[in-house]
Design an enzyme around this catalytic site. Sequence first.
Site, PDB file in Angstrom:
ATOM      1  N   GLU A 115      49.035 -10.522 -15.261  1.00  0.00           N
ATOM      2  CA  GLU A 115      48.644 -11.113 -15.982  1.00  0.00           C
ATOM      3  C   GLU A 115      47.447 -11.594 -16.483  1.00  0.00           C
ATOM      4  OE1 GLU A 115      51.768 -13.262 -17.943  1.00  0.00           O
ATOM      5  OE2 GLU A 115      53.180 -12.459 -17.018  1.00  0.00           O
ATOM      6  N   HIS A 244      48.318 -19.396 -26.896  1.00  0.00           N
ATOM      7  CA  HIS A 244      48.185 -18.046 -25.973  1.00  0.00           C
ATOM      8  C   HIS A 244      47.719 -16.886 -27.602  1.00  0.00           C
ATOM      9  CE1 HIS A 244      50.384 -14.342 -24.633  1.00  0.00           C
ATOM     10  NE2 HIS A 244      50.803 -14.815 -23.633  1.00  0.00           N
TER      11      HIS A 244
HETATM   12  C1  SIN Z   1      53.378 -17.505 -20.117  1.00  0.00           C
HETATM   13  O1  SIN Z   1      53.495 -18.487 -20.433  1.00  0.00           O
HETATM   14  O2  SIN Z   1      53.196 -18.120 -18.829  1.00  0.00           O
HETATM   15  C2  SIN Z   1      53.242 -16.144 -19.880  1.00  0.00           C
HETATM   16  C3  SIN Z   1      53.736 -16.042 -21.212  1.00  0.00           C
HETATM   17  C4  SIN Z   1      53.530 -14.222 -21.049  1.00  0.00           C
HETATM   18  O3  SIN Z   1      54.906 -13.433 -20.796  1.00  0.00           O
HETATM   19  O4  SIN Z   1      52.138 -14.040 -21.602  1.00  0.00           O
END
Ligand code: SIN
Length: 535
Positions: A115, A244
């Site tokens: 990520e 997000h």
């Molecule tokens: C997160 O907020 O830590 C992960 C969320 C995602 O799956 O993008």
Amino acid sequence: METLDYDAVVIGSGIAGLSFALRLARRGRSVCVVTKKDSAESNTNYAQGGIAAVTSATDDFDLHVADTLAAGDGLCDEEVVRAIVAEGPERVREIVELGVEFSRLEGGDYSLGKEGGHSKRRVLHVQDMTGRAIEEALLRAVAAEERISLREHCMGIDLLTTRKLKKFGFHSEDPVNRVVGLYAYDREAGGVIALRCGAVLLATGGAGQVYQFTTNPPIATGDGIAMAYRAGAEVRNLEFVQFHPTAFFSPEGERFLISEAVRGEGALLRNADGEAFMEHYHPRRDLAPRDIVARAIDAEMKRSGARFVSLDLTARSAGEIAARFPAIDHHCRKHGYAPDKDWIPVVPAAHYLCGGVTTHLTGETTLAGLYACGEVAHTGLHGANRLASNSLLEALVLAARAVDTVEERLAHAEPLPVNLPAWVDGNVSDSDERVVLIHNWHELRRTLWDYMGIVRSTKRLERARARIELLSREINDYYWNFRVEPMLLELRNMVEVAGLMVACALQRKESRGLHHTLDHPSHLPEAHDTVLQGR
Ligand code: SIN
Ligand code: FAD
């Protein structure tokens, strides 16, 4: 008024509350978990990407620490970061023992997601439904533990403190203000009950609902922060709201999360001209830290006037997508998008609150008898911007540490008050006036969205402050005159937390991490927290 006695009361049944309750009960303590909706209803239950922890031979603690510090933009507490990262793998092993089956590759190794902001693949996940798997495993374990009493539809209203009790004649030689219980609105009892205990754990999660557009479920109304502040606890860094970058855009306003892990598997963000624009914003392009990606999307949308940008996952086959991201695939298809063929419309949405109730690595807040963990707490891990998938990790580590502290404190606890003052409720319920609540709920959320969004200015923040002051007067007037009910209680907390968030944002005269203001575009030379003393 019914009064119930326990060693400890936990407010919230997400990962933080349930893992704390389980550990403390296994030490022989009686624990009551109160949760305001059905027990699984929590941010935890919707977590997709997974839990960041060092489990692979090619990763190490220093790299995870460095990524967390870089994302946090100079404001993380390095000691806290090191402790949480180092204890992560052990806490992960424990939830595996509870029955969480993280996805594995064909050879048997964990399938690790990538990520934004992570230099390595290190995110353990259960397809794209990690939170649900964790929540289910914890609820199963809690149900099997007879020392835990779990009360659903039981909503914490306010903490009971010795300072408050002294006004009702409670005598104590101890000058320290101490939490000794909780008033809660209990649906089964049909009114307010009191819970008396030596320790209260706040595990109430975040406050995404103060924004018009959020990935958070309706429970995320900031109750824990508001309760703690009203009782006298310190809060900090509430200006750091993480947006997000990629929530599914629906014209109706629902914002289903499209996990960052989708970009980790090669998806690209494209603007209205179809251009993959992230290369203009950061060397890590689509996997830059979240604050940078969200601001880049905001800039692209403002430049083109488009209502969304697109996420292009068409390099992956339908089979690959369905196997790795079944929930996201299902959601997109339900709305007419086949992710292997169509670009997915996405927009940023309020997602995570990095600030919270000031909490030490021991789980202690600044108020005796009150502990916090999970999203409600500010430990110093996230700094000015949380590294993706570090929050489930933080909740597990802090819960374990808080249990050690609470156990030790309970062994030397002060006697609790014998009589608790009865709850005095407004005796009127006026459904005609309910329109005030509904109107104020919408207005508050629009105010935050418009005036305290991804890019801020002092003028907009001051406008937000003025609106919130007015809303606060109306809502509190309503609170003192009418019978309490969950929506009123939530709105009272939302307006309290919104006011604190704006106050922190106005205090910060710089741009750092998630707080980006046109009036102070650069960093101050010295990093500092914004701090508000409780009432
Ligand atoms: C997160 O907020 O830590 C992960 C969320 C995602 O799956 O993008
Ligand atoms: P929650 O899980 O939110 O639980 C709060 C609990 O408190 C709920 O049970 C709620 O009903 C209860 N509650 C609240 N107020 C009261 C009250 N007054 N009285 C009684 N009960 C109350 N983080 C990651 O690390 N990895 C991810 O992949 C990830 N994905 C995410 C995806 C989505 C869609 C969202 C919204 C968040 C995601 N996050 C992720 C963030 C993470 O899920 C949360 O920060 C974390 O789950 C918070 O856990 P918690 O136990 O602190 O609170």
